[in-house]
Design a protein around this motif. Structure first.
Motif, PDB file in Angstrom:
ATOM      1  N   MET A  13     -17.575   6.030 -19.414  1.00 34.22           N
ATOM      2  CA  MET A  13     -16.896   5.877 -18.146  1.00 34.22           C
ATOM      3  C   MET A  13     -15.401   5.683 -18.345  1.00 34.22           C
ATOM      4  N   LEU A  14     -15.011   4.893 -19.359  1.00 38.60           N
ATOM      5  CA  LEU A  14     -13.591   4.700 -19.643  1.00 38.60           C
ATOM      6  C   LEU A  14     -12.928   6.011 -20.038  1.00 38.60           C
ATOM      7  N   SER A  68     -22.712  13.309 -14.404  1.00 44.99           N
ATOM      8  CA  SER A  68     -24.005  13.029 -15.019  1.00 44.99           C
ATOM      9  C   SER A  68     -23.863  13.219 -16.522  1.00 44.99           C
ATOM     10  N   GLY A  69     -24.124  12.167 -17.268  1.00 44.37           N
ATOM     11  CA  GLY A  69     -24.014  12.246 -18.720  1.00 44.37           C
ATOM     12  C   GLY A  69     -22.635  12.636 -19.208  1.00 44.37           C
ATOM     13  N   GLY A  70     -21.612  12.288 -18.462  1.00 50.54           N
ATOM     14  CA  GLY A  70     -20.251  12.593 -18.868  1.00 50.54           C
ATOM     15  C   GLY A  70     -19.750  13.945 -18.392  1.00 50.54           C
ATOM     16  N   SER A  71     -20.603  14.755 -17.764  1.00 50.04           N
ATOM     17  CA  SER A  71     -20.205  16.076 -17.266  1.00 50.04           C
ATOM     18  C   SER A  71     -20.073  16.041 -15.756  1.00 50.04           C
ATOM     19  N   LEU A 102     -26.517   9.020 -11.476  1.00 50.20           N
ATOM     20  CA  LEU A 102     -25.204   9.636 -11.354  1.00 50.20           C
ATOM     21  C   LEU A 102     -24.118   8.571 -11.451  1.00 50.20           C
ATOM     22  N   ASP A 103     -22.995   8.938 -12.032  1.00 50.87           N
ATOM     23  CA  ASP A 103     -21.822   8.064 -12.106  1.00 50.87           C
ATOM     24  C   ASP A 103     -20.790   8.574 -11.124  1.00 50.87           C
ATOM     25  N   LEU A 104     -20.319   7.700 -10.253  1.00 46.75           N
ATOM     26  CA  LEU A 104     -19.345   8.061  -9.230  1.00 46.75           C
ATOM     27  C   LEU A 104     -17.976   7.491  -9.580  1.00 46.75           C
ATOM     28  N   VAL A 105     -16.941   8.274  -9.356  1.00 44.97           N
ATOM     29  CA  VAL A 105     -15.562   7.835  -9.558  1.00 44.97           C
ATOM     30  C   VAL A 105     -14.777   8.191  -8.307  1.00 44.97           C
TER      31      VAL A 105
END
Length: 528
Positions: A13-14, A68-71, A102-105
């Motif tokens: 994430m960083l 997702s997974g850095g992509s 999922l990762d949200l930014v």
């Protein structure tokens, strides 16, 4: 000691935050930004973010990036909603099909500068028969038992679960909802397997071989690993259902099953779709029928949303576990239902073809000359029989084409001739004509029916045609279709005019045409 997985996740994430920060100007103000709500369900990420600035003017925006997974999966611009307690709130909605976590930014651009970045991890919400996956990655979505995979209402099918199940053999997907999302990567190398998809509305039996994965991925401009096959079995909405009922009534029938939409498409991560072409493969699907039926008076039909009409599709009827079921076969997607009729014609009351004509009339394959007459002994034209052959196969009508010089695009039979030509079941003459109004011969009739059988992948091969034809003393008068007539005789499609004559040059009647089509449909197991 920190959990190693947690450390990796934070590091990823960083890294993402650093990449985004490099791509935008250095922060010039200390605006705050964060997620107020977020939910991942049914292939969509929705929620709201907040900021202490009103980023709506020119060059000002609130963005949400989905990873997702850095992509990167997708991104969207959030829309201003309201102001409360010193904060401006913005809503977002993004499509992200088939992920567990999922990762949200989010970032806010204001006066051409960017705010501090805020991040959030969301797990896919599982509804239906399966439980939530929980934090840190979200499991669930599909579980397997005895070759059957339970699929949650959002349609997610775990790639590993699907691959494992297909390795063992054919599988069944039991849907809590109306959709299944099959990862294409799990289908690779499993072309010999069959996937049965079932829910309360119906069942779809799909040979994996019908999915041309490379072609589907190419059509979407993606790789196979990013492709999913979306299978839908859903009851038609109320407006469509009313239209289907009206169409059934218009043909003198009574509707005996819900109108169900069976659909299969290729889909990418953004929700863009492309049609799956079944080619000549007749794919089976089934719907429940409201009562026990007389198969001779009942038919499966497809509903054409453009013409607002119903038409015949191959279907057989049976009882399974106490339920009345229609098994429908067709090489395409559509809305299907079941219609019961009781048609007859005064001029066939004592005719030898009565049973066959009434059966095909009830199945919407043949029509009367009027509401009360059929004219069984009237000769049939090449155009008329081309239309019957197309109808018998349940083919999707093609646009009129300029293949033949004597088939005008506005002729009633233009679409049928184009469809039959495209399917390879009719030919024209060497002078580029079709001669639509010419009366068809028994030789031509037999050839078209055999080509229809070939189209439906029914074996018609005869190793020694002459041995089949030798009992007919006029077989030497067959002009060009010796193999086809031999195959038709061998399959029981055509009989001799007498015990020792075939009458290949004789003009075929409407009664003879109906009987040959009925025999073809029975041989193909397209009716019972």
């Amino acid at each position: 000691m920190l959990n190693r997985t947690f450390v990796k996740k934070i590091s990823a994430m960083l890294s993402l935050m650093l990449i985004i920060a490099i791509m935008v100007p250095v922060l010039a103000f200390a605006a705050t930004a964060g997620f107020s709500t977020a939910k991942y369900e049914y292939g969509n990420v929705t929620g709201s973010v907040y900021s202490d600035v009103y980023a709506v003017g020119a060059g000002d925006s609130v963005y949400v990036y989905v990873y997702s997974g850095g992509s990167i999966v997708t991104s969207t611009t959030a829309t201003y909603d309201t102001y409360s307690d010193g904060k401006y709130y913005y809503n977002f909605n993004a499509s992200a099909i088939g992920y567990n976590t999922l990762d949200l930014v989010t970032k806010v651009t204001y006066n051409n500068t960017v705010s501090d970045l805020a991040t959030l991890t969301v797990n896919r919400v599982i509804t239906g028969n399966n439980s939530n996956g929980g934090g840190g990655g979200g499991g669930g979505g599909s579980s397997i038992s005895n070759g059957a995979i339970s699929v949650s209402s959002d349609g997610f099918v775990d790639p590993n679960t699907l691959s494992t199940a297909l390795t063992a053999g054919d599988i069944t997907l039991k849907l809590s909802g109306t959709v299944a999302l099959l990862p294409a990567s799990s289908l690779v190398g499993n072309g010999s397997k069959t996937i049965t998809v079932t829910n309360d509305f119906g069942t779809y039996v799909l040979p994996v071989s019908v999915f041309k994965l490379e072609a589907l991925a190419k059509a979407l401009n993606i790789e196979v690993k990013d492709l999913k096959i979306k299978v839908t079995i859903a009851k038609a909405d109320s407006t469509t259902s009313d239209a289907v009922k009206a169409a059934a009534t218009a043909v003198g029938g009574t509707q005996l099953a819900d109108a169900v939409d069976f659909n299969v498409v290729g889909i990418d991560k953004d929700g863009k779709t492309t049609s799956v072409d079944f080619g000549k493969t007749y794919v089976s699907r089934s719907v429940n029928v409201s009562k026990a039926v007389d198969a001779s008076k009942t038919t499966g039909v497809l509903y054409n949303e453009t013409t607002k009409k119903v038409s015949f599709v191959p279907a057989t009827f049976t009882t399974v576990d106490g339920k009345n079921v229609a098994n429908i076969k067709r090489n395409g997607n559509s809305i299907y239902t079941v219609v019961e009729s009781n048609k007859s014609f005064a001029d066939i009351a004592s005719h030898w073809s009565k049973t066959d004509v009434e059966l095909l009339a009830n199945k919407l394959v043949v029509e009367g000359s009027t509401d009360t007459t059929f004219e069984p002994e009237r000769n049939i034209t090449r155009a008329e029989f081309a239309a019957l052959a197309v109808r018998s196969l349940g083919l999707t009508s093609a646009a009129p084409a300029s293949t033949f010089s004597d088939v005008k695009s506005d002729a009633w039979y233009a679409s049928s001739v184009a469809t039959a030509t495209y399917a390879g079941i009719i030919n024209g003459y060497e002078d580029n004509t079709f001669r639509p109004d010419a009366q068809i011969t028994r030789e031509e009739l037999a050839a078209i029916v055999i080509r229809a059988m070939d189209y439906a992948s029914i074996s018609t091969n005869v190793t020694d045609p002459q041995s089949v034809l030798s009992k007919f003393k006029d077989s030497n008068k067959i002009v060009w279709a010796q193999k086809e007539i031999a195959a038709a005789v061998n399959a029981g499609i055509i009989n001799g005019l007498t015990d020792d004559t075939i009458g290949s040059a004789s003009k075929a009647t409407r009664a003879q045409s109906a009987t040959m089509l009925k025999r073809f449909l029975s041989t193909a197991n397209f009716i019972n």
